[in-house]
Design an enzyme around this catalytic site. Structure first.
Site, short mmCIF file in Angstrom:
data_model
loop_
_atom_site.label_atom_id
_atom_site.label_comp_id
_atom_site.label_asym_id
_atom_site.label_seq_id
_atom_site.Cartn_x
_atom_site.Cartn_y
_atom_site.Cartn_z
N HIS A 14 -5.01 -11.81 1.40
CA HIS A 14 -3.87 -11.74 2.31
C HIS A 14 -4.04 -12.76 3.43
O HIS A 14 -5.15 -13.20 3.74
CB HIS A 14 -3.70 -10.34 2.91
CG HIS A 14 -4.71 -10.02 3.99
ND1 HIS A 14 -4.55 -10.42 5.29
CD2 HIS A 14 -5.88 -9.34 3.95
CE1 HIS A 14 -5.58 -9.99 6.02
NE2 HIS A 14 -6.40 -9.34 5.22
N CYS A 15 -2.91 -13.12 4.04
CA CYS A 15 -2.92 -13.92 5.27
C CYS A 15 -2.17 -13.10 6.32
O CYS A 15 -2.25 -11.87 6.32
CB CYS A 15 -2.31 -15.30 5.04
SG CYS A 15 -0.62 -15.32 4.40
#
Length: 346
Positions: free
Chosen positions: A93-94
């Site tokens: 994820h970011c």
């Protein structure tokens, strides 16, 4: 293979999967999903440049610049991921499920990883975490003046299979002006909330969860408002421990700490202690009269506790005279009292 997945679905996977957070080290340090490891696509400075390009020039230019910046780094990303996740099964994820996590997922998938791309990124996790504070819990608080041994009893309860959350442990602070113990470093407020949410996710809301009767602030950190409101209205089992026993316990705990640390902490609460009390407490520290130092500062802490207790509803207070009971017997008494307390949802 890349599988798009919500965070709620991710934590319910049959086999635990490590999470790669591809945000910058600064973003990661400010707050991250507990247990995640940092696999930053950009440095802080690179992220700023790419973001500025995206806003001023456009998406395609930002993507091209991103590849220019990361070109020599891709093998390094994969090697780092392999070190942490040799079985090649990883969540990614970011910040909000955008280009950074998409690019990393693509590269890891190309190498042969099974990738779970978390939709909405860290932002979606934060929504998930904050929602947990809004849930209704069957909270039961263990109270008592400073030095009553509340943490010891909470750990005994946990050892017997009771649900317990040690807020001071999560906050890395023991709650008083001296609570850092001259060694503990508190997390950011955001990370404290992240860790707390991860504890709450495993709590059965239909069963008792034990917490210490805290003030809302633990060091520099603050208990989230929705949970604090529940704690403010929750029943309290108040441990009544005599002053001599409490002083002896606190001398054992704080008496060996660095004197300069104790003096600095005492000076920070001089307005609450008063000038004479502060002067006498500092003199006691310097002269190694630790029992006298503890007795002097307890005047303030005991008054604060009684003021807090006075705000509790009388039918929510249950007093227990501790006397010389050991932890095991005392825990039995506390559990017996807890079974007589009628809980009501707030």
């Amino acid at each position: 293979m890349i599988r798009n997945i919500t965070f709620d679905e991710f934590i319910k996977l049959d086999i635990p999967v490590p999470i790669a957070d591809v945000r910058t080290p600064a973003e990661f340090a400010h707050g991250h999903i507990p247990g995640a490891f940092n696999l930053p696509l950009f440095s802080k400075e690179e992220r700023v440049v790419v973001g500025t390009t995206y806003k001023q020039v456009g998406r395609e230019a930002a993507i091209m610049l991103g590849f220019d910046l990361t070109g020599p780094k891709w093998s390094g990303y994969i090697k780092k991921a392999l070190e942490v996740v040799p079985e090649k099964r990883v969540g990614v994820h970011c910040w909000r499920g955008g280009m950074r996590s998409g690019a990393m997922a693509w590269a890891l998938d190309l190498y042969g990883f099974e990738v779970y791309l978390i939709e909405g990124g860290y932002k979606s996790y934060r929504r998930w975490a904050l929602n947990l504070f809004e849930k209704q819990y069957q909270a039961l608080l263990l109270g008592g003046m400073t030095g009553s041994g509340k943490t010891r009893i909470l750990n005994e309860l946990a050892g017997r299979g009771e649900q317990m959350i040690d807020l001071e442990d999560l906050a890395r602070h023991q709650g008083s002006a001296f609570g850092s113990m001259n060694k503990m470093v508190q997390p950011t407020q955001e990370q404290f909330e992240n860790e707390l949410a991860f504890r709450l996710k495993d709590i059965d809301a239909q069963q008792t969860v034990w917490l210490e009767d805290e003030s809302r602030n633990i060091g520099k950190l603050t208990i989230p408002a929705p949970l604090w409101q529940q704690m403010s209205s929750a029943p309290v089992i108040d441990l009544e421990v005599d002053l001599k026993t409490r002083i002896a316990s606190l001398v054992d705990e704080y008496g060996q700490l660095d004197k300069d640390f104790l003096i600095n902490c005492t000076e920070r609460i001089h307005k609450r202690l008063g000038p004479v009390q502060t002067k006498d407490a500092i003199a006691a520290i310097r002269e190694n009269r630790m029992d006298e130092f503890i007795r002097l500062v307890l005047v303030y802490y005991d008054k604060t506790y009684w003021n807090s207790l006075a705000r509790k509803a009388k039918d929510q207070l249950f007093h227990l005279d501790v006397r010389d009971a050991d932890a095991a017997h005392l825990t039995e008494l506390i559990l017996a009292i807890s079974k007589t307390i009628p809980f009501s949802k707030i």
